[in-house]
Design an enzyme around this catalytic site. Structure first.
Site, PDB file in Angstrom:
ATOM      1  N   HIS A   1       4.495   5.821  11.755  1.00  0.00           N
ATOM      2  CA  HIS A   1       4.048   5.644  10.367  1.00  0.00           C
ATOM      3  C   HIS A   1       3.076   6.820  10.126  1.00  0.00           C
ATOM      4  O   HIS A   1       1.861   6.636  10.095  1.00  0.00           O
ATOM      5  CB  HIS A   1       3.363   4.287  10.222  1.00  0.00           C
ATOM      6  CG  HIS A   1       3.110   3.848   8.813  1.00  0.00           C
ATOM      7  ND1 HIS A   1       3.257   4.672   7.713  1.00  0.00           N
ATOM      8  CD2 HIS A   1       2.714   2.635   8.313  1.00  0.00           C
ATOM      9  CE1 HIS A   1       2.953   4.006   6.618  1.00  0.00           C
ATOM     10  NE2 HIS A   1       2.625   2.763   6.951  1.00  0.00           N
TER      11      HIS A   1
ATOM     12  N   LYS B   1      26.455  -4.994  -0.763  1.00  0.00           N
ATOM     13  CA  LYS B   1      27.924  -5.101  -0.784  1.00  0.00           C
ATOM     14  C   LYS B   1      28.539  -4.460   0.453  1.00  0.00           C
ATOM     15  O   LYS B   1      29.725  -4.179   0.486  1.00  0.00           O
ATOM     16  CB  LYS B   1      28.473  -4.416  -2.043  1.00  0.00           C
ATOM     17  CG  LYS B   1      27.955  -5.004  -3.334  1.00  0.00           C
ATOM     18  CD  LYS B   1      28.474  -4.174  -4.512  1.00  0.00           C
ATOM     19  CE  LYS B   1      27.816  -4.597  -5.811  1.00  0.00           C
ATOM     20  NZ  LYS B   1      28.013  -3.605  -6.875  1.00  0.00           N
TER      21      LYS B   1
ATOM     22  N   ARG C   1      11.212   3.835   4.078  1.00  0.00           N
ATOM     23  CA  ARG C   1      10.723   2.852   5.071  1.00  0.00           C
ATOM     24  C   ARG C   1      11.938   2.046   5.518  1.00  0.00           C
ATOM     25  O   ARG C   1      12.743   1.618   4.685  1.00  0.00           O
ATOM     26  CB  ARG C   1       9.671   1.926   4.471  1.00  0.00           C
ATOM     27  CG  ARG C   1       9.359   0.756   5.401  1.00  0.00           C
ATOM     28  CD  ARG C   1       8.174  -0.055   4.969  1.00  0.00           C
ATOM     29  NE  ARG C   1       6.927   0.678   5.209  1.00  0.00           N
ATOM     30  CZ  ARG C   1       5.727   0.136   5.113  1.00  0.00           C
ATOM     31  NH1 ARG C   1       5.595  -1.136   4.771  1.00  0.00           N
ATOM     32  NH2 ARG C   1       4.645   0.850   5.338  1.00  0.00           N
TER      33      ARG C   1
ATOM     34  N   ARG D   1       0.799  -1.224   0.000  1.00  0.00           N
ATOM     35  CA  ARG D   1       0.000   0.000   0.000  1.00  0.00           C
ATOM     36  C   ARG D   1       0.834   1.278   0.000  1.00  0.00           C
ATOM     37  O   ARG D   1       0.620   2.184  -0.818  1.00  0.00           O
ATOM     38  CB  ARG D   1      -0.922   0.032   1.233  1.00  0.00           C
ATOM     39  CG  ARG D   1      -2.126  -0.831   1.147  1.00  0.00           C
ATOM     40  CD  ARG D   1      -2.478  -1.395   2.513  1.00  0.00           C
ATOM     41  NE  ARG D   1      -1.568  -2.478   2.799  1.00  0.00           N
ATOM     42  CZ  ARG D   1      -1.828  -3.742   2.472  1.00  0.00           C
ATOM     43  NH1 ARG D   1      -2.987  -4.055   1.984  1.00  0.00           N
ATOM     44  NH2 ARG D   1      -0.926  -4.693   2.660  1.00  0.00           N
ATOM     45  N   THR D   2       1.776   1.362   0.939  1.00  0.00           N
ATOM     46  CA  THR D   2       2.495   2.626   1.133  1.00  0.00           C
ATOM     47  C   THR D   2       3.361   2.949  -0.085  1.00  0.00           C
ATOM     48  O   THR D   2       3.337   4.070  -0.599  1.00  0.00           O
ATOM     49  CB  THR D   2       3.351   2.559   2.418  1.00  0.00           C
ATOM     50  OG1 THR D   2       2.542   2.039   3.471  1.00  0.00           O
ATOM     51  CG2 THR D   2       3.878   3.928   2.800  1.00  0.00           C
TER      52      THR D   2
HETATM   53  N1   CP Z   1      -0.394  -0.129   5.952  1.00  0.00           N
HETATM   54  C1   CP Z   1       0.788  -0.366   5.399  1.00  0.00           C
HETATM   55  O1   CP Z   1       1.810   0.260   5.756  1.00  0.00           O
HETATM   56  O2   CP Z   1       0.778  -1.311   4.420  1.00  0.00           O
HETATM   57  P1   CP Z   1       2.037  -1.763   3.557  1.00  0.00           P
HETATM   58  O3   CP Z   1       2.993  -2.455   4.494  1.00  0.00           O
HETATM   59  O4   CP Z   1       1.492  -2.674   2.496  1.00  0.00           O
HETATM   60  O5   CP Z   1       2.680  -0.526   2.977  1.00  0.00           O
END
Ligand code: CP
Length: 314
Positions: A132, A82, A104, A54-55
């Protein structure tokens, strides 16, 4: 703000500004004209050191809808393999003059550290169990659209609170907007110090869900449990999985949320997740694009305002 690293530094008025703009983008998205030019001429790099559907997809779509040049770094095939460090990787990309870096990372605090080393805007797409922020913002927008307000609601966040950056960002945001927050889950999956967070804590779903307006379910985050007690999935579902019987304790018009990815039959019954009268899970995904358009638009305005005619940050 120069970056979006978490909900913690945001004031309630700044959250409202983001949500108002995201609301306008959500309406634009539902129309025939999906594209804007807020990010035209800017370069967005997405660096995902941890799995995402999603993100990552919604940051990419949001950037492209607003005219950015978007690059998704294939981190598994990068020079990290590496032995290059996170910081050296970031400095290398920084030398290519990106404007927006979406990151992320599995370690809490890694995105903040990286933001200190680069001179572009950094957006936290989830760091360890820390924050998040865009998930909390899209959840807030979904709640506001469904309930018509984002204050004085009874909101239950259920399941694995201890390992969840989604829970942490939501508790911060929903608390700033003056909601009553209840955390429901096994004591082994509650964070240390939760008693000081200004929330109510329950280990019984029927008691915790009584009279709630919003029921937010979370996944068991086994990848972050490092040896913590993991209940059997069958037992967990019996006590904490959301089914029709447990949901009956909430208000009749309570909405059901889940940030995804979902484990049906573990934290939520599939028929509840798919019930279009109660579940807003697909709206959450839809609002994800709109929120990410809004936060990148606002950060880009700030970037442009701070730049000298030579293109160097003031
Ligand atoms: N909600 C969420 O962060 O989903 P993903 O891990 O698929 O990005």
């Amino acid at each position: 703000q120069k970056h979006l690293l978490g909900i913690e530094p945001l004031r309630s008025e700044e959250i409202t500004t983001i949500l108002d703009l995201a609301d306008r983008y959500a309406e634009m998205e539902r129309g025939t004209q999906k594209h804007g030019d807020a990010l035209t001429g800017l370069t967005q790099i997405n660096m995902f050191f941890e799995a995402s559907t999603r993100t990552q997809a919604s940051f990419e779509i949001a950037g492209k809808r607003l005219g950015a040049d978007v690059m998704n770094m294939a981190m598994a095939a990068s020079s990290l393999k590496k032995g290059e460090t996170l910081i050296d990787t970031a400095l290398t990309l920084n030398a290519m003059h990106p404007d927006l870096l979406v990151v992320r990372h599995p370690h809490s605090g890694a995105v903040n550290l990286l933001a200190e080393k680069v001179n572009c805007a950094v957006l936290n797409a989830g760091d360890g169990r820390h924050e998040h922020p865009t998930q909390a913002l899209l959840d807030a927008l979904t709640i506001r659209r469904a309930k018509g307000r984002l204050h004085r609601l009874n909101i239950a966040i259920c399941g694995d609170i201890a390992h969840s950056r989604v829970a942490r960002s939501n508790i911060l945001l929903l608390g700033k907007m003056e909601n009553r927050i209840r955390l429901i889950g096994p004591p082994t999956l509650m964070p240390a110090g939760v008693a000081e967070w200004g929330v109510e804590v329950y280990d019984n779903m029927a008691e915790g869900l009584e009279g709630c307006d919003v029921v937010m379910m979370l996944r068991l985050q086994k990848e972050r449990m490092d040896g913590a007690f993991i209940p059997s999935e069958r037992e967990y579902y019996h006590r904490f999985g959301l089914d029709a019987e447990k949901l009956a304790a909430a208000k009749p018009d309570a909405i059901v949320m889940h940030p995804g990815p979902m484990n049906r039959g573990v934290e939520i019954d599939g028929t509840i997740a798919d019930d279009i009268n109660r579940s807003v899970i697909q709206e959450q995904v839809e609002m994800g694009v709109a929120v990410r358009m809004a936060v990148m638009d606002l950060l880009a305005r700030n970037l442009r305002a701070c730049r000298t005619p030579q293109g160097v940050m003031a």
